[in-house]
Structures are given as C-alpha cells and as structure tokens.
Design an enzyme around this catalytic site. Structure first.
Site, PDB file in Angstrom:
ATOM      1  CE  LYS A   1       6.818  38.472  24.010  1.00 32.02           C
ATOM      2  NZ  LYS A   1       8.292  38.560  23.932  1.00 32.02           N
TER       3      LYS A   1
ATOM      4  CE  LYS B   1       7.829  35.618  35.351  1.00 29.04           C
ATOM      5  NZ  LYS B   1       8.856  36.651  35.270  1.00 29.04           N
TER       6      LYS B   1
ATOM      7  CE  LYS C   1      14.144  34.585  30.883  1.00 21.41           C
ATOM      8  NZ  LYS C   1      13.163  35.574  31.388  1.00 21.41           N
TER       9      LYS C   1
ATOM     10  CB  THR D   1       9.238  44.572  34.887  1.00 22.82           C
ATOM     11  OG1 THR D   1       9.306  43.904  33.623  1.00 22.82           O
ATOM     12  CG2 THR D   1       9.452  43.577  35.997  1.00 22.82           C
TER      13      THR D   1
ATOM     14  CG  ASN E   1      13.794  47.265  32.991  1.00 25.90           C
ATOM     15  OD1 ASN E   1      12.835  46.680  33.458  1.00 25.90           O
ATOM     16  ND2 ASN E   1      13.688  48.137  32.008  1.00 25.90           N
TER      17      ASN E   1
ATOM     18  CB  SER F   1       6.541  41.459  25.924  1.00 23.53           C
ATOM     19  OG  SER F   1       7.860  41.936  26.098  1.00 23.53           O
TER      20      SER F   1
END
Ligand code: NAD
Length: 430
Positions: free
Chosen positions: A86, A110, A122, A206, A237, A364
């Site tokens: 992810k 993470k 990624k 985030t 963001n 997410s």
C-alpha cells in the site's frame, strides 16, 4: 481546457535529483541498525534492504497539441509478507527510482508502526502536473494504471494520493482499473472522492495524525500548546490542514511556506485567510511581497518546527541553526541522518516521518476496510479510531527509544520493521 487544479503558474524551483538516491542509502543504513538491534540475522537485512518488486513503465500520452509525449513511471513493492502492499502515487518532475524505492520501504515501516495488515508500496511519474491540462492528466493517470495493472489490485497493491495527486486522479485511476477488470473495484485505490467510496476524514488524516504527535511531543517537553510558536514548511494537504488544527488548538502559527517562498510573523499569521487563498497545489506566498526563503524560515525562532513539504530540508548545513525544541516530520525524509544526530545532541525531540505522517495510510486502510464491507463510518468514528492508533504508536516508539537508549527515528524503525520481519520469517522466506 479546464485545469484540474487552480494553478498560480509559477516556475518550479523544487529539489535536486541526486539527493533522493541518498534517501535509499540512508534508509538502508537505519534498517541495518534496526535489524541488528532486534537480533535478526543479516539475511533479514538482505531481504528488507530493497523492494521485492519494482516496475518501471513508459506511458505514451496524447497531448492537447496533437503530439505524443512518453512519460516514465514507477511502482515499487517493498515487501508483501504481511499482506497487500500500500502506498501513494506521486506526480512530480523530480521523481526517480531510488526515491520511489525508499518511499516504499518507509510505507512498510509506517504500516508496521500503525499495525496495519499491509506491506509498503509506492509509485511515481516524472511529470509536472502544474503544466498539464485536465485531459492530459486524465490520460496520464489512466495510462499509468494500464501499465502497472498486472501487479496492482485490491488484494495485491493499493495506491493512494501523494505529492501533486488528489482525489480526482484517484477517481480516474479507480475507473480505469474497474474497466480493465470489468467489475466495480473501489478497494483498488484510496483517497477517492466520498461519492466513489472515499472515507470521511481521509483528506485531513495526515494533518490530524501530525497534530496528535505534536500534542504528545509537547507534553513530553513540557511545552504548553496555547500560544506556542509553530512553523510549518509546505502548505499543501498535510501543511495547510495542520496549520488550521494548530490554530484551532490555540497555538500560534508564525510561519508557513510553499515551493516559492515563506511567510513569517512572530505575532501569528492569519491562517483562515491563507487557507482561503491557497491554490490546489498548496501555493499562496506568491500573493505577498514580504516573503523570505524556505531556508530562512526553517532557522527562525519557534517552539515547534514541522517540515511538511519535501525531502532533505534539514541537513548538516542548517541543523546547527534550527531553534525549535521539537521537530515533527510531516514530510517524508525531511531530515538527513547527519542532521538528526546534530539535533539529537542539541536536545531537540524529533518525531520521525514514519511515525508522524502515519495518519494518511491509517485512514486509507479504514477506507479500504469500508470499501470491502460496503458499510461506511461517520467522521467521528474515523477520527476516534485514528486517534487511538496514533496515541498507541507514539507511546510505543517513545518507550522503545527510552528502553533501548536510541533516538526516536531508530526506535520507529525497530517498531516498524518487526512485523514485516516476523511475517517474512513465518512464511519461511528467511
Ligand atoms: P501537496 O502536494 O499537497 O503539497 C506540497 C506542499 O509543499 C505545497 O505547499 C508545495 O508548494 C510545497 N513544496 C513543494 N516543493 C517545495 C520546495 N522545494 N520547498 C518548499 N516547499 C515545497 O503534498 P502533501 O500531500 O501535503 O505532502 C507533503 C509531504 O507530506 C510529502 O513529503 C508527502 O510525502 C508527505 N505525506 C503526505 C501524506 C498525505 O496524505 N498527503 C501522507 C504522508 C506523508
């Protein structure tokens, strides 16, 4: 042609190509240290130091002027022992293979820290979306999904937004994937618009996670957030929502920046005005004449400094001059290893990127869970679940750093890598 974002049409002065290769090398150095501290054999390091899968693709896109331009894209999957990989997709002129690989490793860390059932992935495309039309961006987004379709999917690898990508781009990508597979696949990608199965609270996730880390770190350092001076580099963001949350908590946001410069006022900036005037690329400083540089901003007097833009911002060149007592890394890789050492010696508490910016992937994950079950949660439920994950993650890493007498970054690597290492071991890989 309508632009997908409101662009202020300014030149792009972003970072340097060479630096990002060092991101992979410095990540490998800390992985090695973490693996050794955890008592794993060197084979474990050999497995974890590189992604298990990395794809480079070439994407032909018909441009509005009738020519065809060929773009280069990447998708890296660090390790899928725990579950599907992810991680976001970045559209940026400085994207390169080393950076994408390092970012995929950080996603594994993470997910390990937040205890999510994923490995890290990624992606990125070398392009500048600020110079592209709505139609060109749609064709590029769809072309990228066709190019990587064999290695991605709701149970294989789930993309998400990152720098200069947004919910519209996620919607095109989801639609393209659904067309290829001939069934609706909302769980293919996260960060979608709410009507297409996006989660409440994803857009601010985030920044919310960073806010919780700031609250926890301020307590550890006995800093009262009421009136505390906060400097935030980056007003996209992560940075802009963070400015709003800090302002609402009573802190004084005294500095912000974007790719083109920075604003600083020790009395506090008018955050609501800046939020209202920023464009969709997180640009606002071009509306002002009294701007300073990003580098000047980082060295200004403040209690808490939050790099929330790009990598390699705090280096040996400026670390000695950083005046903040706490640095909370909302961006990926903003502080080099050497600079981490300098700040640590100065007694600065660093909340590392792989902890501070975990809110995004956590929500997410919530979005993917909601897509899979077809049942959606309220914003309050999402915020509460996120808070629990962030508080637990912060405490675990803080305690690990105390118990092992290591800095927060190494502690976060130790906590983050454990799950991937154990899953790889149980699968019989190492
Ligand atoms: P964004 O594209 O929304 O905003 C980026 C901001 O950084 C903009 O204000 C831009 O002007 C500024 N910027 C770009 N180049 C710069 C430069 N050279 N110097 C100073 N400022 C510059 O991106 P975002 O989603 O806010 O992401 C910011 C950082 O946070 C990135 O490192 C990203 O990987 C990390 N991050 C984001 C999320 C998320 O969910 N958005 C999650 C985890 C980590």
């Amino acid at each position: 042609m309508t632009a997908p974002f409101k662009s202020n049409q300014v030149q792009n002065p972003d970072g340097k190509q060479g630096e990002t290769l060092n991101l992979l090398r410095s990540t490998q150095l800390i992985i090695k240290e973490a693996v050794q501290k955890l008592g794993y054999k060197n084979e474990m390091y050999e497995l974890l130091k590189e992604p298990v899968r990395a794809l480079t693709v070439r994407i032909p896109v018909r441009m509005d002027n009738g020519t065809t331009k060929i773009f280069t894209g990447y998708r890296s999957q660090h390790n899928d022992a725990v579950g599907p990989t992810k991680g976001g997709v970045r559209f940026h002129p400085e994207v390169n293979e080393g950076e994408v690989k390092a970012l995929s490793i950080w996603m594994s860390l993470k997910c390990g820290i937040a205890n999510l059932p994923y490995g890290g992935g990624k992606g990125g495309i070398i392009c500048d979306p600020r110079d592209m039309s709505f139609g060109e961006l749609e064709r590029l987004s769809r072309g990228y999904v066709r190019a990587i379709s064999q290695i991605v999917g709701p149970t294989k690898d789930i993309p998400a937004p990152d720098v200069y990508t947004n919910s519209q781009i996620m919607a095109w990508m989801m639609d393209e994937y659904s067309c290829l597979r001939e069934f609706d696949s909302p769980g293919f990608i996260t960060g979608k618009p709410l009507v297409l199965g996006g989660s409440q609270g994803r857009e601010t996730a985030t920044a919310r996670g960073v806010t919780i880390c700031i609250e926890k770190a301020a307590k550890k350092k006995d800093i009262d957030l009421q009136g505390a001076g906060i400097v935030i580099q980056g007003f996209g963001n992560a940075g802009s929502f963070l400015a709003k949350f800090m302002h609402d908590l009573g802190a004084k946001v005294i500095g912000i920046s974007d790719a083109y410069g920075a604003l600083y006022d020790p009395e506090g900036l008018d955050i609501d005005y800046l939020l209202d005037r920023r464009d969709s690329f997180g640009t606002v400083t071009n509306l002002f004449t009294n701007i300073i540089t990003n580098q000047e901003l980082l060295e200004k007097e403040c209690d808490i400094l939050v790099p929330a833009a790009i990598a390699n911002q705090i280096t040996v060149q400026n670390a000695h001059r950083i005046k903040a007592s706490i640095v909370v890394e909302a961006a990926n890789g903003p502080t080099t290893l050497e600079a981490t050492k300098i700040l640590d010696e100065k007694g600065v508490l660093i909340v590392p990127d792989i902890l501070a910016s975990t809110g995004g992937v956590t929500v997410s994950y919530f979005e993917w869970v909601q897509n899979n079950q077809g049942y959606y949660w309220s914003e309050e439920e999402v915020a509460e679940k996120l808070r629990r994950v962030m508080v637990d993650s912060f405490e675990t890493i803080y305690q690990t750093s105390r118990a092992h007498q290591v800095d927060m970054r190494l502690a976060a690597y130790m906590v983050g890598i454990r799950k991937t290492a154990e899953a790889s071991h149980f699968r019989g890989w190492v």
